[in-house]
Motif scaffolding. Structure first.
Motif, PDB file in Angstrom:
ATOM      1  N   ARG A   8      89.436  38.533 -40.106  1.00 44.85           N
ATOM      2  CA  ARG A   8      88.643  38.765 -38.892  1.00 44.85           C
ATOM      3  C   ARG A   8      88.889  40.157 -38.310  1.00 44.85           C
ATOM      4  NH1 ARG A   8      89.540  32.848 -36.152  1.00 44.85           N
ATOM      5  NH2 ARG A   8      88.277  31.715 -37.644  1.00 44.85           N
ATOM      6  N   ARG A   9      90.073  40.444 -37.861  1.00 45.80           N
ATOM      7  CA  ARG A   9      90.455  41.756 -37.319  1.00 45.80           C
ATOM      8  C   ARG A   9      89.377  42.326 -36.394  1.00 45.80           C
ATOM      9  NH1 ARG A   9      92.082  47.376 -40.058  1.00 45.80           N
ATOM     10  NH2 ARG A   9      93.905  47.833 -38.800  1.00 45.80           N
ATOM     11  N   TYR A  10      89.230  41.716 -35.250  1.00 49.24           N
ATOM     12  CA  TYR A  10      88.198  42.113 -34.291  1.00 49.24           C
ATOM     13  C   TYR A  10      88.482  43.487 -33.711  1.00 49.24           C
ATOM     14  CZ  TYR A  10      86.270  37.417 -34.384  1.00 49.24           C
ATOM     15  OH  TYR A  10      85.675  36.250 -34.778  1.00 49.24           O
ATOM     16  N   ARG A  11      87.426  44.256 -33.564  1.00 48.72           N
ATOM     17  CA  ARG A  11      87.503  45.592 -32.972  1.00 48.72           C
ATOM     18  C   ARG A  11      86.348  45.789 -31.999  1.00 48.72           C
ATOM     19  NH1 ARG A  11      91.771  45.296 -34.751  1.00 48.72           N
ATOM     20  NH2 ARG A  11      92.965  46.755 -36.015  1.00 48.72           N
ATOM     21  N   ILE A  12      86.614  46.605 -30.985  1.00 49.68           N
ATOM     22  CA  ILE A  12      85.563  47.061 -30.074  1.00 49.68           C
ATOM     23  C   ILE A  12      84.933  48.298 -30.701  1.00 49.68           C
ATOM     24  CG2 ILE A  12      85.103  48.132 -27.830  1.00 49.68           C
ATOM     25  CD1 ILE A  12      87.554  46.554 -26.778  1.00 49.68           C
ATOM     26  N   GLN A  15      97.926  51.453 -30.772  1.00 55.05           N
ATOM     27  CA  GLN A  15      99.230  50.844 -30.546  1.00 55.05           C
ATOM     28  C   GLN A  15      99.511  50.487 -29.086  1.00 55.05           C
ATOM     29  OE1 GLN A  15      98.621  53.579 -32.324  1.00 55.05           O
ATOM     30  NE2 GLN A  15      99.793  53.609 -34.238  1.00 55.05           N
ATOM     31  N   PRO A  16      99.127  51.311 -28.112  1.00 57.57           N
ATOM     32  CA  PRO A  16      99.419  50.947 -26.719  1.00 57.57           C
ATOM     33  C   PRO A  16      98.713  49.674 -26.263  1.00 57.57           C
ATOM     34  CG  PRO A  16      98.909  53.288 -26.893  1.00 57.57           C
ATOM     35  CD  PRO A  16      98.550  52.666 -28.205  1.00 57.57           C
ATOM     36  N   PHE A  17      97.632  49.277 -26.956  1.00 56.72           N
ATOM     37  CA  PHE A  17      96.814  48.161 -26.500  1.00 56.72           C
ATOM     38  C   PHE A  17      96.764  47.010 -27.502  1.00 56.72           C
ATOM     39  CE2 PHE A  17      95.413  52.197 -24.821  1.00 56.72           C
ATOM     40  CZ  PHE A  17      95.560  51.967 -23.467  1.00 56.72           C
ATOM     41  N   SER A  18      97.443  47.158 -28.607  1.00 60.14           N
ATOM     42  CA  SER A  18      97.449  46.130 -29.638  1.00 60.14           C
ATOM     43  C   SER A  18      98.368  44.973 -29.248  1.00 60.14           C
ATOM     44  CB  SER A  18      97.919  46.730 -30.966  1.00 60.14           C
ATOM     45  OG  SER A  18      98.110  45.729 -31.927  1.00 60.14           O
ATOM     46  N   GLN A  19      98.011  43.773 -29.645  1.00 58.84           N
ATOM     47  CA  GLN A  19      98.860  42.609 -29.417  1.00 58.84           C
ATOM     48  C   GLN A  19     100.173  42.736 -30.182  1.00 58.84           C
ATOM     49  OE1 GLN A  19      96.605  39.088 -30.360  1.00 58.84           O
ATOM     50  NE2 GLN A  19      95.114  39.440 -28.742  1.00 58.84           N
ATOM     51  N   CYS A  20     100.180  43.544 -31.234  1.00 56.74           N
ATOM     52  CA  CYS A  20     101.398  43.741 -32.026  1.00 56.74           C
ATOM     53  C   CYS A  20     102.272  44.864 -31.470  1.00 56.74           C
ATOM     54  CB  CYS A  20     101.028  44.059 -33.468  1.00 56.74           C
ATOM     55  SG  CYS A  20     100.109  42.755 -34.292  1.00 56.74           S
ATOM     56  N   VAL A  44      91.044  48.377 -30.547  1.00 51.66           N
ATOM     57  CA  VAL A  44      91.361  46.966 -30.752  1.00 51.66           C
ATOM     58  C   VAL A  44      90.657  46.128 -29.693  1.00 51.66           C
ATOM     59  CG1 VAL A  44      93.582  47.381 -31.844  1.00 51.66           C
ATOM     60  CG2 VAL A  44      93.472  47.097 -29.373  1.00 51.66           C
ATOM     61  N   ALA A  45      90.333  44.904 -30.062  1.00 55.12           N
ATOM     62  CA  ALA A  45      89.733  43.973 -29.101  1.00 55.12           C
ATOM     63  C   ALA A  45      90.861  43.232 -28.362  1.00 55.12           C
ATOM     64  CB  ALA A  45      88.807  43.013 -29.828  1.00 55.12           C
ATOM     65  N   GLY A  46      90.522  42.121 -27.741  1.00 57.03           N
ATOM     66  CA  GLY A  46      91.511  41.383 -26.971  1.00 57.03           C
ATOM     67  C   GLY A  46      91.537  41.867 -25.531  1.00 57.03           C
ATOM     68  N   LYS A  47      92.341  41.205 -24.727  1.00 57.25           N
ATOM     69  CA  LYS A  47      92.394  41.489 -23.289  1.00 57.25           C
ATOM     70  C   LYS A  47      92.745  42.950 -22.994  1.00 57.25           C
ATOM     71  CE  LYS A  47      94.531  39.761 -19.029  1.00 57.25           C
ATOM     72  NZ  LYS A  47      95.112  41.008 -18.520  1.00 57.25           N
ATOM     73  N   ARG A  48      93.768  43.467 -23.641  1.00 60.86           N
ATOM     74  CA  ARG A  48      94.180  44.854 -23.371  1.00 60.86           C
ATOM     75  C   ARG A  48      93.124  45.857 -23.829  1.00 60.86           C
ATOM     76  NH1 ARG A  48      99.951  43.662 -25.766  1.00 60.86           N
ATOM     77  NH2 ARG A  48     100.930  42.648 -23.990  1.00 60.86           N
ATOM     78  N   GLY A  49      92.519  45.576 -24.978  1.00 64.31           N
ATOM     79  CA  GLY A  49      91.482  46.471 -25.465  1.00 64.31           C
ATOM     80  C   GLY A  49      90.272  46.502 -24.542  1.00 64.31           C
ATOM     81  N   LEU A  50      89.884  45.336 -24.019  1.00 60.91           N
ATOM     82  CA  LEU A  50      88.750  45.284 -23.093  1.00 60.91           C
ATOM     83  C   LEU A  50      89.074  45.992 -21.783  1.00 60.91           C
ATOM     84  CD1 LEU A  50      87.568  41.642 -23.786  1.00 60.91           C
ATOM     85  CD2 LEU A  50      86.359  43.740 -24.401  1.00 60.91           C
ATOM     86  N   GLU A  51      90.306  45.858 -21.321  1.00 59.89           N
ATOM     87  CA  GLU A  51      90.715  46.590 -20.118  1.00 59.89           C
ATOM     88  C   GLU A  51      90.677  48.093 -20.370  1.00 59.89           C
ATOM     89  OE1 GLU A  51      94.530  44.892 -19.291  1.00 59.89           O
ATOM     90  OE2 GLU A  51      93.681  43.129 -18.292  1.00 59.89           O
TER      91      GLU A  51
END
Length: 200
Positions: free
Chosen positions: A152-156, A76-81, A114-121
């Motif tokens: 899709r629901r991309y994950r690291i 949740q802290p890093f999800s786009q939602c 979660v993937a995305g910018k926040r997840g990668l950071e």
């Protein structure tokens, strides 16, 4: 092999106790788990949910007698939602997971986020912590579709290995470091993984 699962939500806790009757299922918050509480276990699943990591390891052919730790820290802290609080969110619990890893030094740790910018950071911080205590880290961003889901629901998905020594690491030149991934020589052993939709 001694199996430990940590999960604080009561429905999954009961599920885990039914699914793994011989395991120790700890329903405390990870914040209240001390380093000695998990020291004697071969397999440790933190944020265990309904036991998905143990099942995934079986599907992957991971030997049942090979020690491993796993953990899917709250997303949740890093999800786009989410509200975008990141490390300032009380649900940012990687520091607690790292506290237990650093003290107990499991040979292999798997995780997911979660993937995305926040997840990668987030993953960059995870790598910095783990590499600082001697682990080698790697990751892949995979969609749920590659396991047959209709979305899709991309994950690291990441791994940390304490057994891969510094002399075994590839030489990194220039700006070849990106989000904890070493780009270059280690891809000699890479092979494509086909998804259920026929894509690689």
């Amino acid at each position: 092999m001694l199996l430990y699962l940590n999960e604080w939500e009561q429905y999954p806790v009961q599920w885990l106790r039914n699914l793994f009757p011989d395991a120790d299922v700890d329903d405390r918050s990870i914040c209240n788990v001390w380093v000695g509480d998990v020291a004697c276990y071969d397999r440790v699943h933190l944020f265990a949910g309904i036991g998905g990591w143990e099942y995934a390891l079986q599907l992957a052919g991971w030997p049942s007698d090979k020690p491993v730790w796993t953990g899917s820290c709250p997303c949740q802290p890093f999800s786009q939602c989410g509200k975008g609080r990141g490390k300032n969110d009380a649900r940012h619990l990687w520091p607690e997971m790292f506290r237990l890893i650093r003290a107990n030094r499991p040979p292999i740790v798997f995780g997911e986020q979660v993937a995305g910018k926040r997840g990668l950071e987030w993953f960059d911080g995870v790598c910095a912590d783990l590499e600082g205590v001697g682990y080698s880290c790697g990751m892949a961003v995979l969609p749920a579709a590659c396991a047959g889901a209709p979305h899709r629901r991309y994950r690291i998905f990441w791994v940390a290995d304490a057994t891969w020594s510094a002399r075994d690491r590839p030489v990194v030149r220039g700006d070849a470091r990106a989000h904890g991934r070493v780009i270059g020589e280690e891809w000699a052993d890479y092979y494509p993984y086909p998804c259920s939709d026929g894509k690689v």
